[in-house]
Write an enzyme that holds these catalytic residues in place. Structure first.
Site, PDB file in Angstrom:
ATOM      1  N   ASP A  32      -9.616  -8.393   6.564  1.00 48.91           N
ATOM      2  CA  ASP A  32     -10.378  -8.039   5.383  1.00 48.91           C
ATOM      3  C   ASP A  32     -10.743  -9.356   4.692  1.00 48.91           C
ATOM      4  O   ASP A  32     -10.173 -10.413   4.999  1.00 48.91           O
ATOM      5  CB  ASP A  32      -9.526  -7.144   4.480  1.00 48.91           C
ATOM      6  CG  ASP A  32     -10.236  -6.784   3.203  1.00 48.91           C
ATOM      7  OD1 ASP A  32     -11.428  -6.421   3.271  1.00 48.91           O
ATOM      8  OD2 ASP A  32      -9.614  -6.872   2.129  1.00 48.91           O
ATOM      9  N   ASP A  34     -11.938  -9.967   0.746  1.00 46.85           N
ATOM     10  CA  ASP A  34     -11.464 -10.133  -0.629  1.00 46.85           C
ATOM     11  C   ASP A  34     -10.006  -9.710  -0.741  1.00 46.85           C
ATOM     12  O   ASP A  34      -9.642  -8.574  -0.465  1.00 46.85           O
ATOM     13  CB  ASP A  34     -12.316  -9.297  -1.582  1.00 46.85           C
ATOM     14  CG  ASP A  34     -13.799  -9.658  -1.506  1.00 46.85           C
ATOM     15  OD1 ASP A  34     -14.099 -10.821  -1.180  1.00 46.85           O
ATOM     16  OD2 ASP A  34     -14.644  -8.778  -1.755  1.00 46.85           O
TER      17      ASP A  34
END
Length: 208
Positions: A32, A34
């Site tokens: 991922d 952020d």
């Protein structure tokens, strides 16, 4: 704090034939963005430009170590801010181009970026749905769930992995990060195969 794994992953082939057959060698790591690569903004706010892209400590070196180990590194990220009109898909691409340049200083790179620009319930690519995995597999047909792992900091990341049959690692983050976690973080931590404070800690484990 590290949680002992239920089924240890392999970053390299083991001597035991039985172990090798039951736990295929790790080939691909999905990250991922952020909260894993860069600091997450407070809930409801978005990283709209490189000016707000705060790279987390040790991330370039951690990615470089994954590269050096021969692992494919792919970023999969929901970018709902595009659908909300806060920034454009071109802005996301520009941030990723800049990220690659910064990573290159540490001899690191990401092999592919895949992002969902849609709002909720509008597509098949918003995690935890499988569309971003399918996009990656189209570019890299050799990708298989059994040899892949996802590292994330939210429930959608961990559900994305579990829905596809990937191993999962949840990142708890520091105190500042925990203040900005999305609802469901506790469930994600419990659902994940293991959890660590940060990406460098997770990489330490994977390459141990």
């Amino acid at each position: 704090m590290k949680i002992e794994p239920k089924d240890p992953l392999q970053a390299s082939t083991q001597n035991s034939t039985e172990t090798t057959q039951s736990r295929p060698t790790l080939r691909t790591v999905f990250l991922d963005r952020d909260g894993v690569i860069n600091r997450k903004m407070p809930e409801g706010q978005y990283v709209t430009s490189w000016q707000h892209f705060d790279l987390l400590p040790g991330v370039p070196e951690a990615i470089a170590r994954l590269n050096q180990a021969g692992l494919r590194v792919l970023v999969v990220t929901n970018q709902r801010g595009v659908a909300l009109g806060l920034y454009t898909a071109a802005d996301v691409d520009a941030m990723h181009t800049k990220l690659q340049r910064v990573l290159s200083v540490s001899d690191a790179h990401v092999d592919g970026f895949y992002f969902c620009p849609h709002d909720k319930h509008q597509c098949n690519c918003r995690k935890p749905l499988p569309g971003l995995f399918e996009q990656a597999k189209k570019q890299f047909p050799e990708i298989e769930p059994a040899t892949s792992l996802v590292i994330g900091d939210s429930l959608s990341d961990i559900e994305f992995g579990h829905n596809l049959g990937l191993q999962t690692i949840f990142l708890e983050g520091d105190e500042s990060h925990r203040q900005h976690q999305k609802p469901g973080a506790s469930k994600a931590a419990d659902l994940a195969d293991r959890r660590f404070p940060s990406l460098p800690d997770a990489v330490d484990y994977l390459l141990a």
